[in-house]
Design a protein around this motif. Sequence first.
Motif, PDB file in Angstrom:
ATOM      1  N   LEU A 215      26.492  22.741  72.879  1.00  0.00           N
ATOM      2  CA  LEU A 215      25.040  22.708  73.007  1.00  0.00           C
ATOM      3  C   LEU A 215      24.551  23.811  73.942  1.00  0.00           C
ATOM      4  N   LEU A 254      18.230  14.939  72.873  1.00  0.00           N
ATOM      5  CA  LEU A 254      19.174  16.045  72.791  1.00  0.00           C
ATOM      6  C   LEU A 254      20.135  16.024  73.970  1.00  0.00           C
ATOM      7  N   PHE A 293      14.911  24.196  66.708  1.00  0.00           N
ATOM      8  CA  PHE A 293      15.392  22.925  66.159  1.00  0.00           C
ATOM      9  C   PHE A 293      15.575  23.022  64.648  1.00  0.00           C
ATOM     10  N   HIS A 296      18.929  24.826  64.240  1.00  0.00           N
ATOM     11  CA  HIS A 296      20.166  24.233  64.745  1.00  0.00           C
ATOM     12  C   HIS A 296      20.274  22.720  64.539  1.00  0.00           C
ATOM     13  N   TYR A 297      19.159  21.999  64.666  1.00  0.00           N
ATOM     14  CA  TYR A 297      19.180  20.542  64.550  1.00  0.00           C
ATOM     15  C   TYR A 297      17.978  20.071  63.724  1.00  0.00           C
ATOM     16  N   ARG A 300      16.596  16.438  63.747  1.00  0.00           N
ATOM     17  CA  ARG A 300      16.082  15.831  64.981  1.00  0.00           C
ATOM     18  C   ARG A 300      14.677  16.305  65.353  1.00  0.00           C
TER      19      ARG A 300
END
Length: 370
Positions: A215, A254, A293, A296-297, A300
């Motif tokens: 992370l 996160l 975000f 990468h995510y 979420r």
Amino acid sequence: MSTPRPPLGAESTPRRRLAATSETLRGRGATANPGGRFEAIRREAADDGWPADEPAPARRTEVTLEGASGIISRNTSPDISFDRSINPYRGCEHGCVYCFARPNHAYAGLSPGLDFETKLFAKPDASRLLERELSAPGYAPRTIALGTATDPYQPIEREHRITREILEVLARLRHPVGIVTKSNLVTRDIDILAGMAERNLVKVAMSVTTLDPVLARKMEPRAPHPRKRLEAIRALSRAGVPVMVIVAPIIPSLNDHEIEAILTEARACGAREANHVLLRLPHELKDLVADWFAEHYPGRQRHVFSLVEQARGGREYDATFGKRMTGEGAYADLIATRMRLAKARLGYAQTRITLDASAFAKPGEQFSLL
């Protein structure tokens, strides 16, 4: 017609990507380079379904030497503990995607995105300007905060050594300083800091955002490994330099699950104080973080922004003094309670160390006081 906001706690609508074709670059935090809010012309990448003909070119770090007219910045904010600060650099090569200082790059006509971490400004005359300002008639010493916007120990400090030169002036004049960093490069200056600590003239605040190296690499790509920061806390503490660990920023869903673990590790390394800051999203930063975000995510993004809004009075950011750092509401209260309980259990100081300004000697006067 403006679009109504979703009810507090409802999932936010996913944002359109700042760049339809990914600009993610190895070793950089931002995923795009949008224009600043003061620019008259805005550019957008359009996704026509075809892959880019060529990969994005590597972005090299550019450093511009800045002829500053002054070096000490003043503030009257009632919710921070200092009224003066020094930032030796503008922009930061650490590339932390969440950095609240990113929007300041717009004042230089640059992007708060990739420009912020690749087009930097250094103030080579900082130590000379500092000595001049400390010599001013009527100057009253109080703790100077070093590195409140961008990190004074970012990678370019290895070459430019501006932070070290500032510390040499402050040590010679016995002026108190509080340092904020997330770099183990601060241990290079233990020879100065240890002597200042003996006179109660210095403390260091070390930011530890996560203990997860995967992370950390994604959201603060050129900042030192989390373990290196913990080792720096240990080295400073052993040298007698008081250290505060800052769990910042806390990003809902996160890294918020790591609060107790970070505090435990930092305390074991010698940290005496602890503090936290909830994710702040002023100006262009909210879109940059949303874009990160999405890269990468993506699963979420809605949930994270929903929790941020819950802690910011239904908005993505609330700049109100007293609320901007920690937020308000149920989620913010939960984070504050967890911090308080963990600090008490681990033996952190409940009050902050106050540095000594009484021994300050103005330039040209210090030898007469020995």
